[in-house]
Design an enzyme around this catalytic site. Structure first.
Site, mmCIF file in Angstrom:
data_model
loop_
_atom_site.group_PDB
_atom_site.id
_atom_site.type_symbol
_atom_site.label_atom_id
_atom_site.label_comp_id
_atom_site.label_asym_id
_atom_site.label_seq_id
_atom_site.Cartn_x
_atom_site.Cartn_y
_atom_site.Cartn_z
ATOM 1 C CG ASN A 7 -39.867 0.197 15.499
ATOM 2 O OD1 ASN A 7 -39.374 -0.726 14.826
ATOM 3 N ND2 ASN A 7 -39.799 0.309 16.907
ATOM 4 N NE ARG A 90 -35.437 0.998 15.852
ATOM 5 C CZ ARG A 90 -35.377 -0.175 16.393
ATOM 6 N NH1 ARG A 90 -36.241 -0.932 16.443
ATOM 7 N NH2 ARG A 90 -34.212 -0.878 16.564
ATOM 8 C CG HIS A 180 -30.649 1.381 22.412
ATOM 9 N ND1 HIS A 180 -29.907 0.603 23.101
ATOM 10 C CD2 HIS A 180 -31.729 0.738 22.206
ATOM 11 C CE1 HIS A 180 -30.570 -0.585 23.309
ATOM 12 N NE2 HIS A 180 -31.479 -0.451 22.911
ATOM 13 N NE ARG A 241 -29.471 -8.039 21.610
ATOM 14 C CZ ARG A 241 -30.507 -7.170 21.398
ATOM 15 N NH1 ARG A 241 -29.906 -6.202 22.433
ATOM 16 N NH2 ARG A 241 -31.310 -6.928 20.709
ATOM 17 C CD GLU A 385 -36.188 4.441 21.070
ATOM 18 O OE1 GLU A 385 -35.224 3.827 20.561
ATOM 19 O OE2 GLU A 385 -36.820 4.039 21.943
#
Ligand code: ADP
Length: 398
Positions: A7, A90, A180, A241, A385
């Site tokens: 990642n 990823r 996601h 955010r 993940e």
């Protein structure tokens, strides 16, 4: 078969080496401060730890350090790099082109780089990392790209289009993509595995709640809607955010404060959400602690988070014509029993009766915390993940 999962960020490179014969993590770590100086933190499954400062001018040196730490010294877990059968990467954005995970070729790397306007912070370093990985491992080691956006590619146009002139979709591919996806896919697949249910005919809502958060409405095992949009900014409030807001707020603040588009983007991505509202932190634990001590803005932040998520759940139930299960995952979804319970309370009209005691004891477990006679299930399913990326990698090699 051993798979290395990568990642990559602009200045970091996280990795996990997974033995896919038993799905156990053999070792994992993170190369930080790439391009600045360099630091590697490495842990093996049997508890050995290596931490050292190194020189990482680019991602290539970071990959060389990963190989070195895996094959030599205190953190050694394999004798030779050839024991790594494949590398799974990823990737943030696959645009409309990559609807599933794919074997990496030079063309795939070029495409990932070409989507840089859709994922400016992630796609360029991820493409760079793939090239660096090829240089270090050689082209004989197969690599697979797993996209955060691909699971959401089943959304119908009525869910992914925005109400702006159609030409901007044609010219710039502006639409809802969702993110996601690997996590939403993992927890939904896990749900079907645990319950033995056939995806066909089921309506579930997956809630990935972490520093970044998103919901997905999944019907017959396929995403029909999701809360994040063109970028991960849309949806509901997150760590930093703002989530979905009236678009006029953007032009209003830009005019009043004389902000450039980049400055406004920074305000919405990095200074809003939990941090901007509470003035305390982007971390949910800090906000909950301050709220419990009577801080009104921290309480407002928690209330807004829960309220906005409840509205999404209601709207997705309406969109799918009902819901059979809510699945909670991510740092907050897996660890914050109070937020989970608040989201699920007073949902009897939807057919959900949450059991408080079960919910309070469900952290980091695979547990359905709904009452026995609840029509709708409510699960905690810890995400993984990296394992999903490794599974895709193995599947594509076969
Ligand atoms: P990321 O999106 O960076 O992967 P995570 O999924 O790790 O983030 O989630 C990070 C969030 O999870 C933080 O807001 C953190 O406060 C929250 N979190 C972790 N543990 C707990 C806990 N015990 N209670 C409440 N929130 C928690």
């Amino acid at each position: 078969m051993k798979v290395l999962v990568i990642n990559a960020g602009s200045s970091s490179l996280k990795y996990q080496l997974i033995d896919m014969d038993n799905e156990n993590v053999i070792a994992k770590g993170n190369c930080e401060r790439i391009g600045l100086d360099g630091f590697i933190g490495h842990k093996t499954a049997d508890g050995r730890e290596v931490e050292k400062e190194m020189d990482f001018p680019t991602h290539k040196e970071a990959f060389m350090a990963v190989v070195e730490v895996l094959t030599t010294g205190e953190g050694k877990v394999i004798d030779d790099v050839k024991e790594i059968s494949a590398v799974g990467h990823r990737v943030l954005h696959g645009s409309e082109v990559y609807k599933t995970s794919t074997l990496v070729t030079d063309k795939v790397i070029e495409d990932i780089f070409s989507f840089r306007e859709l994922g400016p912070l992630h796609n360029p370093p991820q493409a760079t990392a793939m090239k660096a990985c090829q240089e270090v491992f050689g082209k004989d080691t197969p690599m697979v790209a797993v996209f955060d956006t691909s699971f959401h590619q089943t959304m119908p146009p009525k869910a992914y289009m925005f109400g702006i002139p159609y030409e901007y979709y044609e010219k710039y591919s502006i639409r809802r993509y969702g993110f996601h996806g690997t996590s939403h896919r993992y927890v939904s697949q896990r749900y079907f595995e645990i319950t033995g249910k056939d995806p066909k005919g089921t309506k579930i809502i997956t809630c990935h709640l972490g520093n970044g958060s998103s919901l997905a409405a999944i019907q017959d095992g396929k995403v029909v809607d999701t809360s994040m949009g063109l970028t991960p900014l849309d949806g509901f409030i997150m760590g930093t955010r703002c989530g979905g807001i009236d678009p006029s707020v953007v032009t209003y603040i830009m005019n009043k404060e004389n902000l450039t588009p980049d400055e406004m983007s920074n305000l919405m991505n990095k200074k809003s959400g939990f941090l901007g509202l509470s003035g305390i932190s982007n971390d949910c634990r800090d906000i909950q602690k301050a709220a419990s001590e009577g801080n009104a803005r921290a309480q407002l932040t928690v209330d807004m988070f829960v309220y906005q998520i409840r509205k999404f759940i209601g709207s997705y139930a309406a969109a799918m014509g009902g819901v059979d299960a809510l699945l909670f995952t991510g740092g907050i979804g897996e660890n914050s029993q109070d937020i989970r319970y608040d989201i699920c309370s007073d949902f009897e009209y939807l057919g959900l009766k949450a059991n408080k005691e079960l919910c309070m004891n469900a952290n980091r477990k695979e547990v359905n915390f709904a009452e026995k006679d609840s029509k709708v299930e409510a699960w905690v399913i810890p995400t993984n993940e990296e394992l999903m990326i490794a599974k895709d990698t193995v599947a594509l090699l076969k």
